[in-house]
Design an enzyme around this catalytic site. Structure first.
Site, mmCIF file in Angstrom:
data_model
loop_
_atom_site.group_PDB
_atom_site.id
_atom_site.type_symbol
_atom_site.label_atom_id
_atom_site.label_comp_id
_atom_site.label_asym_id
_atom_site.label_seq_id
_atom_site.Cartn_x
_atom_site.Cartn_y
_atom_site.Cartn_z
ATOM 1 N N CYS A 12 21.878 -23.228 17.174
ATOM 2 C CA CYS A 12 21.463 -23.073 15.779
ATOM 3 C C CYS A 12 21.879 -24.336 15.027
ATOM 4 O O CYS A 12 22.093 -25.387 15.647
ATOM 5 C CB CYS A 12 22.026 -21.787 15.166
ATOM 6 S SG CYS A 12 23.832 -21.679 15.148
ATOM 7 N N ARG A 18 24.801 -17.922 13.932
ATOM 8 C CA ARG A 18 23.825 -17.275 14.817
ATOM 9 C C ARG A 18 24.070 -17.522 16.296
ATOM 10 O O ARG A 18 24.088 -16.572 17.092
ATOM 11 C CB ARG A 18 22.401 -17.737 14.447
ATOM 12 C CG ARG A 18 21.936 -17.234 13.105
ATOM 13 C CD ARG A 18 20.702 -17.973 12.632
ATOM 14 N NE ARG A 18 21.009 -19.377 12.339
ATOM 15 C CZ ARG A 18 20.124 -20.301 12.014
ATOM 16 N NH1 ARG A 18 18.840 -19.973 11.967
ATOM 17 N NH2 ARG A 18 20.503 -21.535 11.746
ATOM 18 N N ASP A 121 18.827 -17.652 8.893
ATOM 19 C CA ASP A 121 20.176 -18.200 8.780
ATOM 20 C C ASP A 121 20.979 -17.375 7.766
ATOM 21 O O ASP A 121 20.619 -17.325 6.590
ATOM 22 C CB ASP A 121 20.073 -19.654 8.311
ATOM 23 C CG ASP A 121 21.388 -20.373 8.417
ATOM 24 O OD1 ASP A 121 22.421 -19.721 8.632
ATOM 25 O OD2 ASP A 121 21.378 -21.603 8.282
HETATM 26 P P1 4NP Z 1 24.273 -21.235 11.736
HETATM 27 O O1 4NP Z 1 24.503 -21.176 10.151
HETATM 28 O O2 4NP Z 1 23.277 -22.366 11.981
HETATM 29 O O3 4NP Z 1 23.696 -19.907 12.081
HETATM 30 O O4 4NP Z 1 25.612 -21.499 12.366
HETATM 31 C C1 4NP Z 1 24.913 -22.300 9.423
HETATM 32 C C2 4NP Z 1 26.249 -22.621 9.342
HETATM 33 C C3 4NP Z 1 26.634 -23.728 8.616
HETATM 34 C C4 4NP Z 1 25.684 -24.508 7.988
HETATM 35 C C5 4NP Z 1 24.356 -24.191 8.089
HETATM 36 C C6 4NP Z 1 23.952 -23.094 8.819
HETATM 37 N N1 4NP Z 1 26.087 -25.621 7.230
HETATM 38 O O5 4NP Z 1 25.225 -26.257 6.586
HETATM 39 O O6 4NP Z 1 27.275 -25.982 7.231
#
Ligand code: 4NP
Length: 156
Positions: A12, A18, A121
């Site tokens: 992800c 995720r 997300d």
């Molecule tokens: P993930 O969610 O891609 O599902 O782990 C996110 C976690 C952090 C960030 C973006 C999406 N971020 O911009 O820090």
């Protein structure tokens, strides 16, 4: 990483919400199906912001509520080498897949986790979104596990 086991990398953006859930759910479901030792699974993010961190507390909590411990996972950024080290690299949404493909090409087959749509997300959103993501990933995971089992059988 043992090369003999079919391997899958869940990817992800941040590798804290995720894809750690996907890795944990994959291990759990594969284990319940009697395939605990048959596959190698990992997760990574296309971004490096959270490298070294454990999963988001909400992801840890929703997994724990479902009997899955993901607290030992640590985030890392996907590497170009992963495209040769894994058989399957699974992006949780279309932008993840595009970012993975930008790294180049390799042995790995790259695909989106859901045939039709993205795993949304939940970053910055409430616990209900983490529950929804858990359910979505959990419902679609058997497809992926069956795909790997079939590939394994064909290769045997
Ligand atoms: P993930 O969610 O891609 O599902 O782990 C996110 C976690 C952090 C960030 C973006 C999406 N971020 O911009 O820090």
């Amino acid at each position: 990483m043992p090369q003999s086991k079919p391997s899958v990398l869940f990817v992800c953006l941040g590798n804290i919400c995720r894809s750690p859930l996907a890795e944990g759910i994959f291990r759990h479901q594969a284990g319940m199906a009697g395939y605990a030792q048959q596959f190698h699974a990992g997760s990574a993010g296309t971004g490096a912001w959270h490298a070294g961190e454990p999963p988001h507390p909400n992801s840890i909590a929703v997994a724990a509520q479902n009997g899955i411990d993901i607290s030992g996972q640590r985030a890392r950024q996907i590497l170009r080498e992963d495209l040769d080290r894994f058989d399957l690299i699974v992006g949780m949404d279309a932008s993840n897949v595009a970012n993975i493909r930008q790294l180049g090409t390799g042995r790995a087959e790259i695909l989106r986790f859901l045939d039709h749509g993205d795993v949304p997300d939940p970053w910055g959103r409430g616990m209900d979104q983490y529950h929804a993501v858990f359910e979505l990933i959990g419902q679609a995971m058997p497809n992926l596990i069956n795909r790997l089992i079939r590939a394994r059988k064909l290769a045997d």
